[in-house]
Design a protein around this motif. Structure first.
Motif, PDB file in Angstrom:
ATOM      1  N   GLU A  49       0.828  -1.210   0.000  1.00  0.00           N
ATOM      2  CA  GLU A  49       0.000   0.000   0.000  1.00  0.00           C
ATOM      3  C   GLU A  49       0.865   1.264   0.000  1.00  0.00           C
ATOM      4  N   TRP A  50       2.131   1.131   0.379  1.00  0.00           N
ATOM      5  CA  TRP A  50       3.067   2.254   0.362  1.00  0.00           C
ATOM      6  C   TRP A  50       3.840   2.221  -0.953  1.00  0.00           C
ATOM      7  N   GLU A  51       4.311   3.376  -1.401  1.00  0.00           N
ATOM      8  CA  GLU A  51       5.096   3.467  -2.638  1.00  0.00           C
ATOM      9  C   GLU A  51       6.369   2.619  -2.557  1.00  0.00           C
ATOM     10  N   THR A  52       7.032   2.662  -1.389  1.00  0.00           N
ATOM     11  CA  THR A  52       8.283   1.922  -1.215  1.00  0.00           C
ATOM     12  C   THR A  52       8.325   1.293   0.179  1.00  0.00           C
ATOM     13  N   SER A  79       9.443   4.107   7.453  1.00  0.00           N
ATOM     14  CA  SER A  79       9.410   5.425   8.069  1.00  0.00           C
ATOM     15  C   SER A  79       8.082   5.678   8.781  1.00  0.00           C
ATOM     16  N   ASP A  80       6.979   5.329   8.133  1.00  0.00           N
ATOM     17  CA  ASP A  80       5.652   5.543   8.720  1.00  0.00           C
ATOM     18  C   ASP A  80       5.421   4.673   9.952  1.00  0.00           C
ATOM     19  N   VAL A  81       5.956   3.464   9.922  1.00  0.00           N
ATOM     20  CA  VAL A  81       5.761   2.520  11.029  1.00  0.00           C
ATOM     21  C   VAL A  81       6.711   2.829  12.185  1.00  0.00           C
ATOM     22  N   GLY A  82       7.877   3.385  11.860  1.00  0.00           N
ATOM     23  CA  GLY A  82       8.863   3.685  12.892  1.00  0.00           C
ATOM     24  C   GLY A  82       9.857   2.563  13.107  1.00  0.00           C
ATOM     25  N   CYS A  83      10.188   1.861  12.018  1.00  0.00           N
ATOM     26  CA  CYS A  83      11.194   0.803  12.101  1.00  0.00           C
ATOM     27  C   CYS A  83      12.236   1.048  11.014  1.00  0.00           C
ATOM     28  N   GLY A  84      13.288   0.260  11.019  1.00  0.00           N
ATOM     29  CA  GLY A  84      14.322   0.388  10.010  1.00  0.00           C
ATOM     30  C   GLY A  84      13.925  -0.258   8.695  1.00  0.00           C
ATOM     31  N   TYR A  85      14.620   0.134   7.643  1.00  0.00           N
ATOM     32  CA  TYR A  85      14.345  -0.409   6.312  1.00  0.00           C
ATOM     33  C   TYR A  85      14.495  -1.924   6.297  1.00  0.00           C
ATOM     34  N   GLU A  86      15.582  -2.436   6.872  1.00  0.00           N
ATOM     35  CA  GLU A  86      15.829  -3.886   6.843  1.00  0.00           C
ATOM     36  C   GLU A  86      14.750  -4.642   7.614  1.00  0.00           C
ATOM     37  N   ALA A  87      14.298  -4.092   8.729  1.00  0.00           N
ATOM     38  CA  ALA A  87      13.213  -4.733   9.488  1.00  0.00           C
ATOM     39  C   ALA A  87      11.952  -4.813   8.625  1.00  0.00           C
ATOM     40  N   ALA A  88      11.633  -3.737   7.928  1.00  0.00           N
ATOM     41  CA  ALA A  88      10.455  -3.724   7.060  1.00  0.00           C
ATOM     42  C   ALA A  88      10.611  -4.719   5.914  1.00  0.00           C
ATOM     43  N   GLY A 120       2.730   0.720  15.729  1.00  0.00           N
ATOM     44  CA  GLY A 120       3.140   1.591  14.632  1.00  0.00           C
ATOM     45  C   GLY A 120       2.457   1.235  13.328  1.00  0.00           C
ATOM     46  N   VAL A 121       2.309  -0.066  13.061  1.00  0.00           N
ATOM     47  CA  VAL A 121       1.650  -0.523  11.833  1.00  0.00           C
ATOM     48  C   VAL A 121       0.177  -0.130  11.843  1.00  0.00           C
ATOM     49  N   ILE A 122      -0.488  -0.350  12.977  1.00  0.00           N
ATOM     50  CA  ILE A 122      -1.910  -0.009  13.084  1.00  0.00           C
ATOM     51  C   ILE A 122      -2.111   1.496  12.882  1.00  0.00           C
ATOM     52  N   ALA A 123      -1.269   2.304  13.519  1.00  0.00           N
ATOM     53  CA  ALA A 123      -1.377   3.761  13.382  1.00  0.00           C
ATOM     54  C   ALA A 123      -1.090   4.202  11.948  1.00  0.00           C
ATOM     55  N   ALA A 124      -0.058   3.630  11.325  1.00  0.00           N
ATOM     56  CA  ALA A 124       0.288   4.008   9.950  1.00  0.00           C
ATOM     57  C   ALA A 124      -0.819   3.612   8.983  1.00  0.00           C
ATOM     58  N   ALA A 125      -1.388   2.420   9.173  1.00  0.00           N
ATOM     59  CA  ALA A 125      -2.492   1.972   8.312  1.00  0.00           C
ATOM     60  C   ALA A 125      -3.699   2.900   8.475  1.00  0.00           C
ATOM     61  N   ALA A 126      -3.981   3.305   9.691  1.00  0.00           N
ATOM     62  CA  ALA A 126      -5.111   4.216   9.928  1.00  0.00           C
ATOM     63  C   ALA A 126      -4.873   5.559   9.231  1.00  0.00           C
ATOM     64  N   ARG A 127      -3.637   6.068   9.289  1.00  0.00           N
ATOM     65  CA  ARG A 127      -3.328   7.349   8.617  1.00  0.00           C
ATOM     66  C   ARG A 127      -3.517   7.244   7.108  1.00  0.00           C
ATOM     67  N   LYS A 128      -3.301   6.053   6.551  1.00  0.00           N
ATOM     68  CA  LYS A 128      -3.473   5.853   5.104  1.00  0.00           C
ATOM     69  C   LYS A 128      -4.882   5.366   4.760  1.00  0.00           C
ATOM     70  N   LYS A 161      -8.355  -0.020   5.837  1.00  0.00           N
ATOM     71  CA  LYS A 161      -9.271  -0.560   6.833  1.00  0.00           C
ATOM     72  C   LYS A 161      -8.925  -1.998   7.211  1.00  0.00           C
ATOM     73  N   GLY A 162      -9.322  -2.375   8.416  1.00  0.00           N
ATOM     74  CA  GLY A 162      -9.207  -3.755   8.863  1.00  0.00           C
ATOM     75  C   GLY A 162      -7.888  -4.157   9.490  1.00  0.00           C
ATOM     76  N   VAL A 163      -6.901  -3.267   9.512  1.00  0.00           N
ATOM     77  CA  VAL A 163      -5.604  -3.613  10.094  1.00  0.00           C
ATOM     78  C   VAL A 163      -5.630  -3.234  11.568  1.00  0.00           C
ATOM     79  N   ASP A 164      -5.764  -4.263  12.403  1.00  0.00           N
ATOM     80  CA  ASP A 164      -5.826  -4.068  13.848  1.00  0.00           C
ATOM     81  C   ASP A 164      -5.055  -5.202  14.521  1.00  0.00           C
ATOM     82  N   TRP A 165      -5.118  -5.255  15.848  1.00  0.00           N
ATOM     83  CA  TRP A 165      -4.383  -6.285  16.594  1.00  0.00           C
ATOM     84  C   TRP A 165      -4.788  -7.688  16.137  1.00  0.00           C
ATOM     85  N   LYS A 166      -6.076  -7.909  15.941  1.00  0.00           N
ATOM     86  CA  LYS A 166      -6.558  -9.235  15.530  1.00  0.00           C
ATOM     87  C   LYS A 166      -6.017  -9.613  14.147  1.00  0.00           C
TER      88      LYS A 166
END
Length: 79
Positions: free
Chosen positions: A14-17, A23-32, A48-56, A59-64
């Motif tokens: 869903e992200w360009e790169t 960057s949006d999630v708050g982790c390093g490139y290699e981790a991603a 971080g993933v849930i928050a980044a998905a919400a900003r974009k 839908k549907g990306v949550d803890w579950k």
């Protein structure tokens, strides 16, 4: 609004790169990159993933959603 992704790689796509996702999630490139390859995201990055998905408006990306994919990838590795 984006439809709910069916996989971790689908979510990351869903992200360009991968760098933008990292960057949006708050982790390093290699981790991603490893998240995408493993089709699993470490629980320490879930907030971080849930928050980044919400900003974009992905839908549907949550803890579950994340837990289901984390569990299935763990089963595949241990099999």
């Amino acid at each position: 609004m984006s439809k709910t992704p069916t996989s971790i790689s689908g979510l990351i796509d869903e992200w360009e790169t991968i760098g933008e996702f990292a960057s949006d999630v708050g982790c390093g490139y290699e981790a991603a990159r490893q998240m995408r390859l493993r089709e699993s995201i470490s629980p320490r990055h879930w907030n971080g993933v849930i928050a980044a998905a919400a900003r974009k408006s992905i839908k549907g990306v949550d803890w579950k959603w994340l837990a289901t994919r984390h569990t299935s990838s763990r089963k595949a590795v241990s099999a």
